[in-house]
Design a protein around this motif. Structure first.
Motif, PDB file in Angstrom:
ATOM      1  N   LEU A   1      -4.196  12.035  -6.568  1.00  0.00           N
ATOM      2  CA  LEU A   1      -4.822  10.774  -6.157  1.00  0.00           C
ATOM      3  C   LEU A   1      -5.020   9.808  -7.325  1.00  0.00           C
ATOM      4  O   LEU A   1      -5.283   8.615  -7.105  1.00  0.00           O
TER       5      LEU A   1
ATOM      6  N   ASN B   1       0.820  -1.227   0.000  1.00  0.00           N
ATOM      7  CA  ASN B   1       0.000   0.000   0.000  1.00  0.00           C
ATOM      8  C   ASN B   1       0.850   1.272   0.000  1.00  0.00           C
ATOM      9  O   ASN B   1       0.337   2.367   0.201  1.00  0.00           O
TER      10      ASN B   1
ATOM     11  N   VAL C   1      -0.291   4.086  -2.420  1.00  0.00           N
ATOM     12  CA  VAL C   1      -1.495   4.812  -1.969  1.00  0.00           C
ATOM     13  C   VAL C   1      -1.132   5.806  -0.871  1.00  0.00           C
ATOM     14  O   VAL C   1      -1.604   6.959  -0.861  1.00  0.00           O
TER      15      VAL C   1
ATOM     16  N   ARG D   1       0.619   8.830  -2.316  1.00  0.00           N
ATOM     17  CA  ARG D   1      -0.361   9.731  -2.953  1.00  0.00           C
ATOM     18  C   ARG D   1      -1.124  10.539  -1.892  1.00  0.00           C
ATOM     19  O   ARG D   1      -1.383  11.737  -2.075  1.00  0.00           O
TER      20      ARG D   1
END
Length: 677
Positions: free
Chosen positions: A73, A20, A23, A26
């Motif tokens: 994102l 992860n 993510v 971001r």
């Protein structure tokens, strides 16, 4: 935003090589965009309480921030990560330039705004901005370089692990600014927290003492637990009823401790209103206002910058530094067109800010009454270093209109006082000049009277001789004369008689002035006196084509009169009638014997007297306008002396006239006072 960014950084450092990681990276940059945006808004608005960024610019920046955030994102900025030495290094695309441009603009513009405001700020605000700037540089410049630039250039996320240290430093600096420099007013939170702690502690202590102490001391054995339960229920009611009172007590104590510089705005307004409402002197208005406001707001000084027709000036100045910039400052303030202007506020002319800040002025209040600007009140930095609060600004906004009226009334009162002083001085100067002129006129009048008296006495003797010799020639004492010679001699006799009458008038005027004018009464037959005077004027009347009539009763009583002076009166009345009656006119002299009085009137159908000049007719040297045209050589003494003689003899003047139709002059005497006994 700082907290969210720091938390995501912390999550990343727990497992930088997890699946992860992309993510989390971001999210880290997403919160960086949010952080940069709110920093830009804060830097442009602090320390003003009003929005200073234009609506258009705000919308553009927010829209740009939303686009950049959405892009961050998305999978189009960081497409993937490469794990090197247990670290996830992101692989950016060209869209990362949007993030960079956004960061450069928001951070650069925000820091530039803080630098400009720090130069213009004064007192504690200057220190607050300095701490904000240092913390912002650390959080907005150092962090992006270590966490973003270094990561992209060297493909290592090692420095991202130290981000919590930066966050801690940022939080520490801001916390210090809040506590030491009063960056944000957290007193309310602290004061209420302390109040609740004291409330809970005091009630717990009292409850414990009441519940356990009383039961353990008074009672013993197994009954204690039962009594304790009963007492705990009973104590609930007084504690519930007293809760609010105790809470208010601790609120008042903590408010007094944490808000020792607080004040009641309404009380300040009431005190100020009482002080200035009845004042009419500007100095007292300024002094009382300065005392009330400086005590409440705790400003270092309060200056009244007013102006009049001569230009701007400081009224009762207490800050000499301002005197050097008064001429420059007033036009700059007038151009701002604001009721309240603070140095910390945005949208204020930079030149005005620089001048105000250089002289330690924090707030300017415009005094405006009926669309007329009277001046400004300048407030210095606060003595405790705080900036002016919203309560201060609201108070000054309310005070502005009331003080404008008070200052205007005081200025008008001073103008009236100054006008009265000037007028009084002018009146005194004019009065002094009038006195001097009056003294000169009195001296001239005395000189004139002396001259008239001397000339009259000197002229009287030769004229009497001339009149006597002409009379002898007319009587034939020097031989027989022909008709032409007799006519000429008659004219000479009448002229000499008129000259004698004029001299008599002048002598009487002189005697009136010196107080020697006297009535010497003796038995007088008015019929004979009138006939004698008319006999001298008959030839003159015929020569001018006039009829001269005399109506009188057969028997007329003798009266106690000054024969010489009464002859002069009759002569003046009749002579005037002859000269002011056109050819063909009739002059009637009437003597009437009434039961209680005698009257003599001389009536003519001549030019008359204008109505608007009648009240001046019997004054000395006055002649009506039409009389001056008909007889330019008159003196204006005949009627004046006639009135004096009649009044001094105890009689009354008779006068009636219609312009263009004729006049009637005469006198009336009461018989019971003048009859010969």
């Amino acid at each position: 935003a700082t907290f969210a960014w720091a938390w995501t950084n912390y999550v990343y450092t727990l497992n930088p090589a997890s699946s992860n990681a992309l993510v989390v990276i971001r999210l880290i940059l997403f919160f960086v965009v949010v952080l940069n945006t709110v920093f830009w808004v804060f830097a442009h608005n602090y320390p003003s309480v009003k929005q200073t960024i234009s609506r258009t610019k705000l919308i553009v920046v927010f829209c740009a921030s939303a686009i950049v955030s959405a892009t961050i994102l998305s999978p189009y900025v960081f497409t993937s990560v490469t794990v090197i030495n247990g670290q996830s290094n992101p692989n950016p695309s060209l869209l990362i330039l949007l993030f960079m441009l956004h960061a450069i603009y928001t951070i650069g513009s925000g820091l530039r705004s803080l630098i400009k405001k720090q130069k213009l700020a004064t007192g504690q605000t200057r220190s607050q901005i300095k701490f904000i700037f240092v913390a912002s540089v650390l959080n907005s410049v150092v962090v992006p370089i270590t966490n973003f630039v270094v990561t992209l250039l060297f493909h290592t996320a090692f420095f991202a692990r130290v981000s919590p240290i930066y966050s801690l430093a940022f939080a520490g600096i801001i916390a210090y600014a809040i506590v030491a420099q009063k960056l944000f007013d957290v007193r309310a939170v602290v004061a209420r927290s302390v109040a609740y702690v004291l409330l809970v502690a005091s009630m717990a202590f009292v409850y414990s003492v009441a519940l356990f102490g009383i039961v353990n001391v008074v009672f013993s054995g197994g009954s204690r637990e039962t009594l304790r339960q009963i007492l705990s229920v009973v104590l609930v009611f007084p504690f519930a009823l007293s809760f609010q009172h105790i809470k208010n007590f601790f609120d008042r104590i903590t408010t007094r401790i944490f808000y020792n510089d607080n004040y009641d705005s309404q009380a300040v307004l009431n005190r100020l209103g009482r002080n200035v409402a009845a004042e009419t002197h500007l100095e007292k208005v300024v002094t009382s206002t300065r005392l009330v406001l400086s005590t409440a707001i705790k400003s270092s000084f309060v200056e009244f910058l007013l102006f009049n027709e001569h230009g701007p000036y400081l009224e009762e100045s207490v800050n000499p530094e301002l005197e050097s910039v008064v001429a420059t400052l007033l036009p700059l303030l007038k151009d701002q067109n604001r009721t309240i202007m603070t140095v910390e506020a945005g949208g204020v002319n930079q030149s005005v800010k620089q001048v105000l800040a250089s002289k330690r002025v924090s707030v300017s209040v415009r005094l405006k009454s009926q669309n007329e600007t009277l001046g400004f009140i300048l407030f210095g930095d606060k003595k405790n270093g705080d900036i002016y609060s919203s309560q201060d600004i609201k108070l000054l906004r309310i005070v502005a209109s009331e003080l404008a009226i008070a200052v205007q009334n005081a200025l008008q009162f001073e103008q009236i006082e100054q006008f009265n002083q000037t007028l009084q001085q002018k009146v005194e100067d004019a009065t002094r000049k009038l006195r001097e002129t009056n003294q000169k006129l009195k001296k001239l009048d005395e000189t004139k009277d002396d001259f008239i008296s001397m000339a009259s006495h000197q002229l009287r003797t030769p004229l009497t001789s001339v009149k006597g010799y002409v009379s002898m020639v007319l009587d034939g004492d020097a031989g027989k004369i022909n008709a032409q010679q007799k006519q000429l001699l008659n004219q000479s006799f009448v002229s000499s008689q008129r000259m004698v009458s004029l001299i008599a008038d002048l002598l009487n005027v002189s005697r009136l002035k010196t107080g020697k004018f006297m009535i010497e009464s003796k038995p007088t037959n008015l019929v004979e006196v009138v006939e004698g005077e008319l006999a001298q004027l008959t030839e003159t009347a015929k020569g001018r084509g006039l009829q001269l009539k005399f109506d009188h009763p057969k028997h007329f009583p003798d009266l106690m009169l000054d024969e010489t002076k009464i002859r002069q009166v009759i002569m003046n009345f009749t002579d005037n009638a002859i000269y002011y009656t056109p050819k063909g006119g009739v002059i009637t002299v009437t003597l009437v014997d009434k039961p209680s009085s005698v009257e003599l009137t001389v009536a003519d159908n001549g030019i008359g007297v204008p109505a608007h000049e009648r009240h001046h007719l019997f004054t000395k040297f006055y002649r009506a306008g039409n009389a001056r045209k008909a007889r330019p050589d008159g003196t204006g003494l005949g009627l004046f002396m006639a009135k004096k003689v009649i009044m001094a003899s105890g009689g009354a003047l008779i006068f009636d006239s219609i312009e263009g139709k004729g006049s009637t002059f005469g006198f009336s005497f009461p018989k019971h006072k003048l009859l010969v006994k």
